[in-house]
Design a protein around this motif. Structure first.
Motif, PDB file in Angstrom:
ATOM      1  N   ALA A   1     -15.908 -24.920   2.062  1.00  0.00           N
ATOM      2  CA  ALA A   1     -14.991 -25.492   2.193  1.00  0.00           C
ATOM      3  C   ALA A   1     -14.715 -26.172   3.590  1.00  0.00           C
ATOM      4  O   ALA A   1     -13.620 -27.297   3.232  1.00  0.00           O
ATOM      5  CB  ALA A   1     -13.937 -24.991   3.583  1.00  0.00           C
ATOM      6  N   SER A   2     -15.176 -26.462   4.366  1.00  0.00           N
ATOM      7  CA  SER A   2     -15.122 -27.793   5.633  1.00  0.00           C
ATOM      8  C   SER A   2     -16.324 -29.228   5.007  1.00  0.00           C
ATOM      9  O   SER A   2     -16.319 -30.621   5.166  1.00  0.00           O
ATOM     10  CB  SER A   2     -15.868 -27.626   6.433  1.00  0.00           C
ATOM     11  N   LEU A   3     -16.439 -28.718   3.948  1.00  0.00           N
ATOM     12  CA  LEU A   3     -17.539 -29.713   3.513  1.00  0.00           C
ATOM     13  C   LEU A   3     -16.527 -30.784   2.032  1.00  0.00           C
ATOM     14  O   LEU A   3     -16.712 -32.366   2.059  1.00  0.00           O
ATOM     15  CB  LEU A   3     -18.565 -29.139   1.725  1.00  0.00           C
ATOM     16  N   LEU A   4     -15.348 -30.084   1.813  1.00  0.00           N
ATOM     17  CA  LEU A   4     -14.581 -30.901   0.698  1.00  0.00           C
ATOM     18  C   LEU A   4     -13.727 -32.007   1.566  1.00  0.00           C
ATOM     19  O   LEU A   4     -13.418 -31.763   2.693  1.00  0.00           O
ATOM     20  CB  LEU A   4     -13.932 -29.962   0.438  1.00  0.00           C
ATOM     21  N   VAL A   5     -13.467 -32.785   0.560  1.00  0.00           N
ATOM     22  CA  VAL A   5     -12.474 -34.027   1.054  1.00  0.00           C
ATOM     23  C   VAL A   5     -10.895 -33.906   0.119  1.00  0.00           C
ATOM     24  O   VAL A   5     -11.165 -33.591  -1.217  1.00  0.00           O
ATOM     25  CB  VAL A   5     -12.762 -35.208   1.365  1.00  0.00           C
ATOM     26  N   PRO A   6     -10.059 -33.478   0.785  1.00  0.00           N
ATOM     27  CA  PRO A   6      -9.340 -33.070   2.173  1.00  0.00           C
ATOM     28  C   PRO A   6     -10.205 -31.573   2.690  1.00  0.00           C
ATOM     29  O   PRO A   6     -10.607 -30.806   1.218  1.00  0.00           O
ATOM     30  CB  PRO A   6      -8.454 -32.864   2.422  1.00  0.00           C
ATOM     31  N   GLN A   7     -10.671 -31.603   3.798  1.00  0.00           N
ATOM     32  CA  GLN A   7     -11.072 -29.984   3.776  1.00  0.00           C
ATOM     33  C   GLN A   7     -10.033 -28.891   3.511  1.00  0.00           C
ATOM     34  O   GLN A   7      -8.844 -29.389   4.283  1.00  0.00           O
ATOM     35  CB  GLN A   7     -11.103 -30.011   5.843  1.00  0.00           C
ATOM     36  N   LEU A   8     -10.887 -28.262   2.783  1.00  0.00           N
ATOM     37  CA  LEU A   8     -10.282 -26.896   2.835  1.00  0.00           C
ATOM     38  C   LEU A   8      -9.234 -25.927   3.949  1.00  0.00           C
ATOM     39  O   LEU A   8     -10.120 -24.932   3.866  1.00  0.00           O
ATOM     40  CB  LEU A   8     -10.441 -26.253   2.067  1.00  0.00           C
ATOM     41  N   THR A   9      -8.339 -25.808   3.846  1.00  0.00           N
ATOM     42  CA  THR A   9      -7.183 -24.108   4.687  1.00  0.00           C
ATOM     43  C   THR A   9      -8.159 -22.902   3.739  1.00  0.00           C
ATOM     44  O   THR A   9      -8.122 -23.263   2.417  1.00  0.00           O
ATOM     45  CB  THR A   9      -5.932 -24.862   4.209  1.00  0.00           C
ATOM     46  N   THR A  10      -8.274 -22.033   5.243  1.00  0.00           N
ATOM     47  CA  THR A  10      -8.714 -21.322   3.897  1.00  0.00           C
ATOM     48  C   THR A  10      -8.657 -19.977   4.405  1.00  0.00           C
ATOM     49  O   THR A  10      -8.024 -20.201   5.619  1.00  0.00           O
ATOM     50  CB  THR A  10      -9.929 -21.388   3.332  1.00  0.00           C
ATOM     51  N   ILE A  11      -8.977 -18.922   4.705  1.00  0.00           N
ATOM     52  CA  ILE A  11      -9.106 -17.194   4.815  1.00  0.00           C
ATOM     53  C   ILE A  11     -10.189 -17.142   5.202  1.00  0.00           C
ATOM     54  O   ILE A  11     -11.183 -17.106   4.337  1.00  0.00           O
ATOM     55  CB  ILE A  11      -8.315 -15.479   4.159  1.00  0.00           C
TER      56      ILE A  11
END
Lengths: 325, 325
Positions: free
Chosen positions: B275-285
């Motif tokens: 999730a935080s590795l992606l661009v754009p960083q992923l909003t998530t639960i």
DNA sequence: TCGCATATGTTAACCGGTTGACATATAGGC
DNA sequence: GCCTATATGTCAACCGGTTAACATATGCGA
């Protein structure tokens, strides 16, 4: 707990007969066999594998020591290792060393006490290697410990070379290499050697940064990469020693408004799932993860069966060009 | 193999004395203790845990059955489970069911034969659940099998609600939900329920797609998502039931030249590393993965120690808003 | 000198299944 | 009627530790 005695008694036979049925030895009539199986079903009997292991001096356990299964490379590798182990009737004891010397040693001892039939070592922080019982089948990943212990590795030098020369061919003038810990005597460091060789050979400006595996701290990685670009704003190519790290590079470039691949070209390593999950999709060096896992089990089992095994197992890598170069 | 007898003989004492030393029972003089320890060192003696397990009727093994450790959520969960198990003196037997009914059953039987002290079930394809020996400590993830078996789950309904209402608040008019297999009676399906409830409540157009976990086939996912956008080009919000799936959504949007978050807003689930590795960083639960792993071990150990445990363990989730919404 | 804590030994059963040696019984073929 | 393959039983040892019960010996304090 139902034991073989309970089964024997209920079926009106002796434990010897039940044991014969369980192990397919000697003469057994169909009638008796069926009767005993019915009783086993009824009592929900499961032979105690611990007792069997004790007598047979074989646990059918394989210990797997890796830095952490949370890292995509090791998680994929572990999944294949477990798959092929299960196929062959073995079970996997999972050990995450977190590259901690003490833990690694403790795990080794623990595995020996538990009489595993073999150990797959993917974590190498220990310098003194003589603690390894030479009679216990071992396979290591990415490290040659001694001439007796078979190891599996992909062709790291070739991988480093492919990666570096691709960046050069794509026109990079200043290339950064983000490596792992070069002080550990890992074969993965051959990627670094190849990088240096290639870059010197072609007379390309370059810079290297070392990192430690710590999957849970990507913030720290970002900082490191940020500093790298601050100190060397003219970097136009990055060869990262893992896909995860490359993902962080992409992230930082995005923040710094550097276009990929126009301004900076990036190549990762491993070809884990993340590589193709990223945007832009990551160019990377594919390690044959499934084959490495399969081979690890094959080599362990051959050793268990006292067969001769190849000590040096270098598998081919492959350049997977996607969108970051 | 050196046994306790070898140690006893070499140290000039009886096996009883050595056993007393190993288990800290009875009276032992310092001199004898040191002498015996020295011999154990010299002979490189390790007590055979299989023999101990047999006598004690306790293996200190915990079986872990999950769909596959190659999936980031389970790989992170496994890493924590292994960590806390080791802290408590337990070892983990890794089993990847690949959501295959037959394999899952075989693994269950195998674990029973191997006399594991407890089982952590994260894979639930079996309908008939009575095969589970009620005396064997079990903890399940994300599924309530019976009132006797404790389960751990994060607050899926709340998670689904948070995700859906965020998309609505951000102005989405047509929201897609990509769920897992809704036919399996998993608590994760409460995310779907919450999605439907929320979307109906607020009168928002919506569509749902079901998927199966198959980490190694992201191509297939892409196709699925592609088709989704083809059939519903006006989708402007996607709530994905895993971060991995969300990554595929990002990828497809990128291909279709849909801007994130301007044209399409995306929210994932789990908050795994990707999730935080992606661009754009992923909003998530965020699911509290570490806490879930820690709790699983705690509940197993309490059951082993015959303590009462809470059956229903719903942990809080948290909305992590990043760049895709 | 008695009594007790300390220290170690002796013996044997036990955990649950495996195996070898040997006995016994039945049925069918020649 | 003998031989042999088939079928099962009996018995005990074994795998490598653990433990209970009981014996024995020493040293020290009261």
């Amino acid at each position: 707990m139902t034991t073989i005695k309970d089964v024997a008694q209920k079926a009106g036979v002796t434990v010897t007969t039940v044991s014969r049925i369980l192990n397919n030895r000697g003469y057994i009539s169909d009638a008796t066999r069926q009767k005993v199986h019915a009783v086993m079903e009824e009592l929900n009997y499961q032979p105690n594998e611990i007792a069997r292991s004790l007598y047979r001096r074989k646990s059918n356990l394989i210990g797997l020591i890796i830095p952490t299964v949370a890292h995509p490379f090791f998680s994929e590798l572990s999944s294949y290792i477990e798959y092929y182990a299960y196929e062959a009737g073995y079970k996997i004891l999972l050990c995450n060393s977190h590259l901690d010397k003490v833990k690694e040693k403790e795990y080794l001892d623990m595995l020996k006490r538990n009489k595993v039939d073999g150990i797959i070592m993917g974590s190498h922080t220990l310098e003194v290697d003589d603690y390894i019982n030479p009679k216990l089948p071992i396979v290591t990943f990415d490290r040659c410990i001694s001439n007796d212990i078979p190891y599996i590795s992909s062709d790291n030098f070739q991988g480093g070379k492919l990666a570096t020369s691709l960046l050069i061919e794509r026109g990079c003038k200043k290339i950064a290499h983000i490596s792992g810990n070069l002080n550990l005597s890992l074969l993965a460091n051959k990627r670094y050697e190849a990088f240096i060789a290639e870059v010197n050979n072609r007379n390309v400006e370059h810079v290297t940064v070392q990192t430690e595996i710590n999957v849970f701290d990507s913030k720290q990685y970002e900082k490191l990469i940020h500093r790298l670009f601050e100190e060397h704003p003219d970097i136009d190519g990055v060869f990262s020693s893992s896909d995860n790290m490359a993902a962080n590079v992409i992230k930082v470039c995005y923040r710094l408004n550097k276009n990929i691949p126009a301004d900076v070209k990036i190549i990762g390593y491993d070809d884990t799932m993340v590589a193709s999950l990223l945007v832009p999709q990551l160019t990377t060096i594919r390690q044959p993860i499934e084959e490495m896992g399969r081979l690890a089990i094959e080599l362990i089992i051959k050793q268990i069966n006292q067969e001769e095994v190849e000590k040096k197992n270098i598998l081919p890598v492959k350049l997977i060009e996607r969108e970051t170069t």
